[in-house]
Design an enzyme around this catalytic site. Structure first.
Site: not given
Ligand code: LLP
Length: 419
Positions: A240, A275-278, A319, A344-345, A373
């Site tokens: 986190g 559990e580090p990710g980012r 986000y 196309c959006e 991510y």
């Protein structure tokens, strides 16, 4: 700190000029820096120096590329996985089965079986029902699954609502109020050695306070469970920790996090898992893209249309996330522009009215802090294929994931003969 910097006016990844990669591989392409990954891994480990033999289990979801996992495996990391696919990747990268923890609210029976087959170190059980299923499955095989119970501490992590996981209304874990009775029920079951608890309250946390509140609740729970006669030897504190996405954003450093953890967990007498990710991979990658054209209309800011899109980097569309956008060969001038992809959006917008390096048709640019991510959330929307990935190490580099062409995706489709 990362290893993407200007050398003689050209943005480099370590010692490799980014235009060399774009020329050879095409764009868009993710570029990862091995030195940055290693540095972040080391800083994180040093921050936990005061703890007794913690397990650092990299959150594979944040960047599951095999080469990235290999770098982290060599740093002594295990893996936090949330699917059978991630489990197979962690093993393929050489991570030890005992250093793998399996989280996730919807593990299927096949995935529980796979975890048992591979003898992973720990299942993070997210519900009473899942615990019962795992225990029965393991018992039927004459085995004992190692497990902890994930608890939802009902703490507001003060992050984006889509990446908050520890509030009562979120789907994750067993409510703290229920934790004691659920624990007692599951601890009884043959087939499972329930040996502790786990939490993870959210991602991109910019403040340690919610984490500390959650850890205090877990400390109390550990004491209560012990008082009830349970043997608690493991606590998983999740991941986190946030990273700076733009100037002025000052997340707590791993060292500050480590000191808080030491303070909050003093006397727990358990083996801690993280559990580090980012924080490990976020700033270790950029998305290299080329400006298709600069579209000027009306009297508003121009649209800088780049060849990367929301299917390659979903975070801004999903986000409202900020990724710095820098020219690879800046001319020293600035412009205010909207940065958009070709999809196309209208959601395919990376930034509105952003002051950026002046760019023109054909220029290369990067979205920074795209190592977490990023590629992992890519899709083939608008039949655009899957983006390629490159890793740099000093002055060498290699393609670590081939671009998957739109035609290859089409090849997997069938038109039945009754059509
Ligand atoms: N452990 C568990 C159980 C998790 O659910 C997560 C992330 C992590 C660890 C790693 O969290 P980190 O250290 O990376 O913050 N796609 C979103 C982020 C989703 C995070 C989901 N869970 C984004 O692009 O911001």
């Amino acid at each position: 700190m990362d290893h993407f910097r200007l050398i003689d006016g050209v943005l480099h990844a370590e010692d490799v000029p980014l235009p060399a990669i774009a020329d050879a591989v095409g764009t868009p392409v993710y570029v990862y820096s091995r030195a940055t990954l290693e540095r972040h891994a080391q800083v994180f480990k040093e921050a936990l120096d005061g703890l007794d033999n913690p397990l650092v289990a990299f959150a594979v979801k944040s960047n599951p590329n095999l080469a990235v996992l290999k770098v982290l495996q060599r740093q002594g990391f295990g893996a936090d996985v949330v699917s059978g696919g991630e489990l197979m990747r962690a093993l393929a990268a050489g991570m030890a089965p005992e250093d793998i923890v399996f989280s996730g609210v919807g593990k299927t029976r096949a995935e529980l079986e796979l975890g048992l087959d591979k003898q992973i170190g720990q299942f993070n059980i997210e519900s009473r029902e899942e615990g019962q299923e795992l225990a029965a499955l393991a018992a039927s095989r004459g085995e004992v699954a190692q497990a902890v119970l994930r608890v939802n501490p009902d703490v507001d992590a003060k992050t984006h609502e889509k990446i908050s996981t520890g509030k009562a209304e979120n789907k994750f874990g067993v409510p703290l109020m229920r934790a004691r009775e659920t624990y007692a029920e599951l601890a009884e079951l043959p087939g499972m050695n329930l040996r502790g608890v786990a939490i993870h309250i959210g991602s991109q946390l910019l403040d340690l306070e919610p984490l500390e509140v959650a850890f205090a609740k877990i400390g109390q729970l550990v004491a209560d469970l012990r008082a009830a006669g349970h043997s608690i030897t493991h606590v998983d504190l999740g991941g986190g920790l946030g990273v700076p996405y733009h100037a002025g954003e000052n997340p707590p450093s791993p060292a500050e996090y480590g000191m808080m953890v030491e303070r909050a967990t003093r006397g727990w007498d358990v083996r801690l898992t993280f559990e580090p990710g980012r924080v490990i991979c976020g700033n270790a990658g950029v998305l290299l893209t080329r400006v298709i054209r600069v579209k000027r209309s009306s009297n508003q800011a121009p649209f800088v249309v780049v060849d990367a899109a929301m299917n390659d980097l979903a975070r801004p569309a999903m986000y409202g996330a900020w990724h710095d956008f820098d020219a690879v060969e800046p001319r020293g001038e600035k412009m205010t522009a909207h940065i958009v992809g070709p999809i196309c959006e209208t959601g395919d917008t990376f930034a509105m009215n952003r002051e950026i390096d002046a760019v023109a048709t054909g220029d290369l640019a990067v979205f920074r802090s795209a190592g977490a991510y990023g590629a992992t959330m890519a899709s083939s929307y608008n039949s655009r294929g899957f983006v390629a990935e490159v890793m740099v190490d000093g002055d060498k580099w290699a393609v670590v994931a081939d671009r998957i062409a739109a035609s290859a995706i089409m090849d997997a489709e069938r038109v039945p003969d009754w059509l």
